[in-house]
Design a protein around this motif. Structure first.
Motif, PDB file in Angstrom:
ATOM      1  N   THR A   1       0.844  -1.192   0.000  1.00  0.00           N
ATOM      2  CA  THR A   1       0.000   0.000   0.000  1.00  0.00           C
ATOM      3  C   THR A   1       0.879   1.241   0.000  1.00  0.00           C
ATOM      4  OG1 THR A   1      -1.790  -1.130   1.172  1.00  0.00           O
ATOM      5  CG2 THR A   1      -1.769   1.283   1.259  1.00  0.00           C
ATOM      6  N   GLY A   2       0.891   1.912  -1.137  1.00  0.00           N
ATOM      7  CA  GLY A   2       1.718   3.099  -1.289  1.00  0.00           C
ATOM      8  C   GLY A   2       0.930   4.377  -1.087  1.00  0.00           C
ATOM      9  N   ALA A   3       1.521   5.477  -1.523  1.00  0.00           N
ATOM     10  CA  ALA A   3       0.902   6.794  -1.387  1.00  0.00           C
ATOM     11  C   ALA A   3       1.537   7.721  -2.415  1.00  0.00           C
ATOM     12  CB  ALA A   3       1.104   7.345   0.019  1.00  0.00           C
TER      13      ALA A   3
ATOM     14  N   ASN B   1      -0.521   3.073  -5.445  1.00  0.00           N
ATOM     15  CA  ASN B   1      -0.435   4.475  -5.044  1.00  0.00           C
ATOM     16  C   ASN B   1      -1.824   4.955  -4.641  1.00  0.00           C
ATOM     17  OD1 ASN B   1      -0.117   7.219  -4.775  1.00  0.00           O
ATOM     18  ND2 ASN B   1       0.456   7.592  -6.908  1.00  0.00           N
ATOM     19  N   ILE B   2      -2.062   5.086  -3.342  1.00  0.00           N
ATOM     20  CA  ILE B   2      -3.322   5.640  -2.854  1.00  0.00           C
ATOM     21  C   ILE B   2      -3.168   7.159  -2.866  1.00  0.00           C
ATOM     22  CG2 ILE B   2      -5.033   5.622  -1.022  1.00  0.00           C
ATOM     23  CD1 ILE B   2      -4.525   2.886  -2.282  1.00  0.00           C
ATOM     24  N   ASP B   3      -3.568   7.766  -3.966  1.00  0.00           N
ATOM     25  CA  ASP B   3      -3.297   9.186  -4.204  1.00  0.00           C
ATOM     26  C   ASP B   3      -4.468  10.033  -3.700  1.00  0.00           C
ATOM     27  OD1 ASP B   3      -2.088  11.474  -5.034  1.00  0.00           O
ATOM     28  OD2 ASP B   3      -2.500  11.198  -7.169  1.00  0.00           O
TER      29      ASP B   3
ATOM     30  N   LEU C   1      -4.630   4.969  -7.642  1.00  0.00           N
ATOM     31  CA  LEU C   1      -6.050   5.154  -7.366  1.00  0.00           C
ATOM     32  C   LEU C   1      -6.259   6.548  -6.791  1.00  0.00           C
ATOM     33  CD1 LEU C   1      -6.758   1.737  -5.586  1.00  0.00           C
ATOM     34  CD2 LEU C   1      -7.132   2.295  -7.990  1.00  0.00           C
ATOM     35  N   ARG C   2      -7.201   7.291  -7.368  1.00  0.00           N
ATOM     36  CA  ARG C   2      -7.499   8.626  -6.866  1.00  0.00           C
ATOM     37  C   ARG C   2      -8.970   8.946  -7.098  1.00  0.00           C
ATOM     38  NH1 ARG C   2      -4.040   9.872 -11.244  1.00  0.00           N
ATOM     39  NH2 ARG C   2      -2.433  10.545  -9.790  1.00  0.00           N
ATOM     40  N   PRO C   3      -9.557   9.863  -6.334  1.00  0.00           N
ATOM     41  CA  PRO C   3     -10.953  10.231  -6.526  1.00  0.00           C
ATOM     42  C   PRO C   3     -11.181  10.797  -7.922  1.00  0.00           C
ATOM     43  CG  PRO C   3     -10.145  11.047  -4.418  1.00  0.00           C
ATOM     44  CD  PRO C   3      -8.961  10.555  -5.189  1.00  0.00           C
TER      45      PRO C   3
END
Length: 235
Positions: free
Chosen positions: A137-139, A181-183, A228-230
């Motif tokens: 789980t990244g960022a 990438n949890i952006d 992944l991003r909104p």
């Protein structure tokens, strides 16, 4: 499928947000093993999903090795969620706090990957020809470093590099590795979206579905990185 017949999956760093959503998503198909340094939130998720629990520090090489060596059958999925932040100007940061934070985010990810890879590479492939899946789980901090956030950037850049290197090493051996990438901010329990910015946070259940898609990807078209991003974000 009975619990005895299910393949096993490990989720490192379990709380009541994304990791809980991952546990709910995987529970029907896997014998789950949840890991955390404290029992509170992890035990609630385990009670809901029927998972086994393990109290351990992910930066402890011996504890991580023992956990994975004891799993029977060998794990088919291993997910690393923990990370640590130390914010502030570079001139004020405490070196010991920095070291501990980078160990949580990066060194712990290495330890899990090493222990999981050893078991997966020794296992027989499944009907798809896959021996296992390792996910981190990244960022967005692993793609761009923000001011006063050098420590988190160090950890996430290291984690991303680890995943990219391991994907090149392990993909040809039947082990799928990917960094996600949890952006953006996750809509975890107790965290609400601003009224003037609806849909600005990621839903943990939707993120869990993306992880499940990676686990089920055909090996002819494996991803080693996913962002992944909104949908409302302007980037």
């Amino acid at each position: 499928m009975s619990e005895a017949a299910k393949p096993s999956a490990v989720i490192m760093g379990v709380g009541d947000g994304l990791s809980a959503a991952l546990a709910r998503r995987l529970a029907p198909d896997y014998a789950l093993h949840l890991c955390a340094r404290s029992p509170g939130r992890m035990n609630a998720v385990a009670e809901e999903t029927g998972a086994a629990t393990h109290l351990l520090d992910g930066t402890d090489p011996g504890a991580t090795r023992v956990l994975f060596e004891a799993l029977d059958p060998a794990p088919r999925v291993a997910i690393y969620n923990p990370s640590a932040r130390v914010k502030g100007p570079i001139t004020d940061l405490d070196p010991e706090e920095v070291r501990k934070a980078v160990e949580v985010t990066a060194f712990g990810a290495f330890l899990m990957a090493q222990a999981a890879a050893r078991r997966m590479l020794a296992a027989e492939p499944d009907e798809r020809g896959v021996r296992g899946t390792i996910l981190f789980t990244g960022a967005s901090a692993g793609v761009k470093g923000f001011p006063r956030s050098s420590v988190f950037a160090m950890g996430k850049f290291a984690q991303r590099g680890l995943a990219e290197s391991l994907s090149r090493e392990l993909h040809p051996q039947g082990v799928h590795v990917a960094w996600i990438n949890i952006d953006g901010a996750i809509r975890n329990p107790g965290r609400e979206e601003p009224e003037d910015n609806p849909d600005s946070m990621l839903d943990p259940g939707a993120i869990a579905e993306a992880y499940a898609t990676l686990i089920l990807q055909d090996r002819s078209a494996w991803s080693h990185e996913l962002t992944l991003r909104p949908w409302v974000e302007d980037f």
